[in-house]
Design a protein around this motif. Structure first.
Motif, mmCIF file in Angstrom:
data_model
loop_
_atom_site.group_PDB
_atom_site.id
_atom_site.type_symbol
_atom_site.label_atom_id
_atom_site.label_comp_id
_atom_site.label_asym_id
_atom_site.label_seq_id
_atom_site.Cartn_x
_atom_site.Cartn_y
_atom_site.Cartn_z
ATOM 1 N N LEU A 317 8.789 33.969 -106.395
ATOM 2 C CA LEU A 317 8.740 32.924 -105.376
ATOM 3 C C LEU A 317 9.860 33.179 -104.379
ATOM 4 O O LEU A 317 11.024 33.310 -104.759
ATOM 5 C CB LEU A 317 8.924 31.552 -106.022
ATOM 6 N N THR A 318 9.509 33.271 -103.114
ATOM 7 C CA THR A 318 10.502 33.565 -102.080
ATOM 8 C C THR A 318 10.517 32.474 -101.021
ATOM 9 O O THR A 318 9.508 31.815 -100.771
ATOM 10 C CB THR A 318 10.229 34.918 -101.395
ATOM 11 N N GLU A 319 11.677 32.320 -100.409
ATOM 12 C CA GLU A 319 11.843 31.403 -99.280
ATOM 13 C C GLU A 319 11.886 32.255 -98.026
ATOM 14 O O GLU A 319 12.730 33.156 -97.909
ATOM 15 C CB GLU A 319 13.146 30.623 -99.434
ATOM 16 N N GLY A 320 10.979 32.008 -97.101
ATOM 17 C CA GLY A 320 10.896 32.871 -95.934
ATOM 18 C C GLY A 320 10.399 34.240 -96.344
ATOM 19 O O GLY A 320 9.537 34.380 -97.210
ATOM 20 N N ASP A 321 10.944 35.273 -95.737
ATOM 21 C CA ASP A 321 10.478 36.624 -96.014
ATOM 22 C C ASP A 321 11.276 37.346 -97.092
ATOM 23 O O ASP A 321 10.777 38.278 -97.716
ATOM 24 C CB ASP A 321 10.525 37.471 -94.726
ATOM 25 N N ASP A 322 12.520 36.927 -97.321
ATOM 26 C CA ASP A 322 13.349 37.783 -98.164
ATOM 27 C C ASP A 322 14.308 37.071 -99.103
ATOM 28 O O ASP A 322 15.072 37.729 -99.803
ATOM 29 C CB ASP A 322 14.164 38.732 -97.280
#
Length: 334
Positions: A317-322
């Motif tokens: 699970l990521t927030e934004g792209d990275d």
């Protein structure tokens, strides 16, 4: 799998019970003010959209109920019945106490309850969920219990700590500085050593300190500690805890010099802060210890398969792209 059984571990109960009594809604207040948002909230919103008032939900490792709060906020009167468990022996969900009686009664908190020994009948729940909680248990035993209490076609939804996530990196850095602040002769101790002499200054006895070797030695040691603190703040990618410690000491110094506190009161406040720091360090250690690497997450998926689950979703699970936040998983009982 590295998750060991934590039967009635008093350190864990104390550390987490004390933390939840402070009123935080979840375990990552420096990362998420209020409740979780962004990718985490979006994940649970997708789960909430599948629920209705006739269903029953189990929340594992609830803390002060961030998941029940989120589900209630989104579903309101259509919120299912929720049983929320936590190992802590004390919880303080103020938001829950503020609900109308008829809604509050649909959300039950169960303290001092282990995920490995759920006090519920077989096939009781339509959804079992956990947000940064179930990984603190013995996963093999806890997942077997989840399988037992879920109804056929019941679902499991998890967000879990990832060993390489930003949250784990922050925990490791804060644990390092918490350990440093707890060492013998640390910055906090050297600050406490000058508090009595500052009280002399507040009392107008500056002249008596000029040739006092003990006072001068304490002042020199504290100045050296401040210089070391500044160096660490400059070099650390996450110096928040160091800033907090320095700001706390500055507030004590100001309180003594202004006459708002005496040396004994400042000393006691410092010791209480250091005790709280030890409990915080234990929580950071727990996060790091129980965060899952890729192999552990794959093993978890295999365990679910043997327990009769069909994996629907299993990925980072990521927030934004990275920005890596954790692992996310959805599975259903066959």
């Amino acid at each position: 799998m590295s998750n060991e059984m934590q039967d009635a571990n008093p350190d864990r109960r104390k550390a987490w019970g004390n933390y939840w009594q402070q009123g935080a809604l979840h375990s990552l207040p420096t990362s998420y003010a209020g409740n979780y948002r962004g990718a985490v909230a979006d994940f649970w919103a997708s789960i909430a959209n599948t629920l209705n008032a006739d269903q029953r939900v189990l929340d594992i490792g609830t803390g002060n109920g961030s998941l029940p709060f989120l589900l209630h906020s989104q579903l309101a009167a259509n919120c299912p019945r929720i049983d929320a468990i936590d190992l802590a022996d004390q919880l303080a969900p103020a938001w829950h106490q503020a609900l109308p009686d008829e809604i509050r009664g649909k959300i039950a908190f169960h303290t001092a309850t282990q995920a490995e020994h759920l006090p519920f009948a077989d096939e009781s729940f339509d959804l079992a969920c956990s947000q940064f909680g179930i990984e603190y248990s013995n996963l093999t035993a806890a997942l077997a219990e989840v399988a037992r209490v879920l109804r056929p076609q019941g679902r499991l939804a998890l967000i879990m700590h990832h060993a390489e996530s930003q949250l784990a990196l922050v925990a490791a850095e804060e644990l390092k500085w918490a350990n440093w602040l707890s060492t013998e002769g640390n910055f906090l101790q050297k600050a406490r050593d000058i508090y009595p002499w500052l009280a002399w200054v507040a009392a107008g006895k500056q002249a008596e300190l000029v040739d006092n070797p003990e006072a001068n030695s304490a002042r020199t040691a504290f100045n050296q500690a401040q210089a070391e603190m500044s160096q660490f703040i400059e070099s650390s990618p996450i110096p928040d805890l160091l800033h907090d410690a320095r700001d706390m000491v500055a507030s004590h110094i100001d309180a003594i010099l202004s006459g708002r506190a005496n040396a004994a009161q400042a000393n006691q406040a410092s010791l209480e802060w250091q005790d709280a720091l030890k409990l915080s360090a234990f929580r950071q250690y727990e996060l790091i210890k129980h965060a899952l690497d890729k192999a552990s997450f794959q093993h978890l998926s295999g365990t679910l398969d043997t327990l009769g689950f069909q994996i629907e979703h299993a990925q980072a699970l990521t927030e934004g792209d990275d920005i890596l936040i954790g692992w996310s998983l959805i599975a259903s009982r066959r």
